[in-house]
Design an enzyme around this catalytic site. Structure first.
Site, PDB file in Angstrom:
ATOM      1  N   THR A  15       0.758  -1.479   0.449  1.00 49.14           N
ATOM      2  CA  THR A  15      -0.064  -0.539   0.234  1.00 49.14           C
ATOM      3  C   THR A  15       1.050   1.442  -0.473  1.00 49.14           C
ATOM      4  OG1 THR A  15      -0.021  -0.158   2.122  1.00 49.14           O
ATOM      5  CG2 THR A  15      -1.732  -1.036   0.977  1.00 49.14           C
ATOM      6  N   TYR A 192      15.103  -3.012  15.362  1.00 48.38           N
ATOM      7  CA  TYR A 192      15.408  -3.002  13.815  1.00 48.38           C
ATOM      8  C   TYR A 192      16.794  -4.205  13.055  1.00 48.38           C
ATOM      9  CZ  TYR A 192      14.662  -1.543   8.617  1.00 48.38           C
ATOM     10  OH  TYR A 192      14.374  -1.497   7.322  1.00 48.38           O
TER      11      TYR A 192
END
Length: 314
Positions: A15, A192
């Site tokens: 998206t 991360y």
């Protein structure tokens, strides 16, 4: 697989940013080189919009709403994908692009299954999805995982103070920080980087498990500051990222998305396997820390344990 028979590609996170650009690059291909698309992402207007845009380009597109921070959602998404494949709504599954990612600003935040959110979305969700769909891939097939050079904190990231990985046992990495640990950019960065190092370890072991008909590679889109990946970061950090994104030579979603589509589909990348690492449009050797058979085997076993625990709670 050839560019004249690309079957179906499943891509997560279509998206925004890189995923959207890659999905539309695939949809914009001509004739038989255009794959059918299974778009797996959060349900809502953004997923509908990218699907409509891809259909307008001529692609056969199906959307599968899924919150990747919920492993029950991921299992349901895999079941929905299998149904579409089994009924012939789409052509055989030739590629799975594990694009979606997240970077939680607070390592105390847990996923719906109780795991540290960055690790849960970047690694565990895709391990669940790939495990559930591995038997549905039609050879020759490709699995492309999204990696990052943050695992070793290369020079640009060191200049910006982005930390590399601090590897520990995967069960410990998956555990959210305790309530007394204050959020920090360093902790966010380490979480991360650990997740991205896990993806490299997982890719190497996945190739051993997947068999000869499935090629596994890892794609690094280049440094793209200011993307939606950091949307949970402090406002000042996001503003800096948007400013850096305007600098010459910085990677863009449009360029890297097109290259990601090529890695998933084109003959020139058909040789990639064993977790081969591609940075934008060039194959690169990973640092020695990213190849460790003991860590790879441990991660594989720990991942299975974490996924099993979540399944028992569902």
């Amino acid at each position: 697989m050839t560019t004249t028979d690309n079957g179906t590609v499943l891509i997560t996170g279509p998206t925004r940013g890189l995923g959207r650009a890659a999905a539309l690059a695939m949809a914009g291909r001509r004739g038989g080189a255009r794959p059918d698309l299974l778009l797996v992402g959060r349900g809502g207007a953004a997923l509908t919009e990218v699907a409509d845009e891809a259909r307008a380009l001529g692609a056969n597109v199906h959307t599968i709403a899924c919150d990747l921070s919920r492993l029950a959602d991921v299992r349901a998404a895999a079941e929905a994908a299998r149904d579409l494949l089994d009924t012939g709504a789409v052509r055989p599954l030739r590629a799975l692009v594990a694009n979606a990612g997240a970077m939680s600003a607070d390592t105390r935040v847990a996923s719906a299954d109780g795991y540290e959110l960055t690790f849960a979305v970047n690694h565990l969700a895709h391990a669940q999805l790939i495990g559930d769909l591995l038997g549905s891939l039609t050879a020759p097939a490709r699995i492309v995982l999204l990696g990052s050079n943050t695992y070793h904190a290369n020079i640009p990231r060191r200049i910006l103070g982005v930390p590399g990985a601090d590897w520990r046992d995967p069960l410990e990495i998956a555990r959210p920080a305790t309530a007394d640990r204050k959020p920090s950019l360093k902790a966010t960065g380490v979480a991360y980087s650990n997740a991205k190092l896990a993806i490299l370890y997982y890719a190497h072991e996945l190739q051993r498990q997947a068999g000869p008909g499935v090629n596994v590679s890892v794609y690094e889109p280049g440094w793209m500051p200011g993307t939606s990946l950091g949307r949970a970061a402090p406002a000042a950090f996001q503003a800096i990222g948007r400013g850096l994104a305007r600098l010459p030579g910085v990677a863009t979603a449009a360029r890297s998305g097109g290259k990601l589509a090529s890695v998933a589909l084109d003959d020139e990348w058909a040789h990639l396997r064993d977790g081969a690492f591609v940075v934008i449009d060039k194959e690169r050797e990973v640092r020695p820390v990213a190849r460790d058979r003991e860590r790879e085997r441990r991660l594989w076993a720990a991942t299975a344990e974490l996924l099993d625990r979540a399944g028992m709670r569902a």
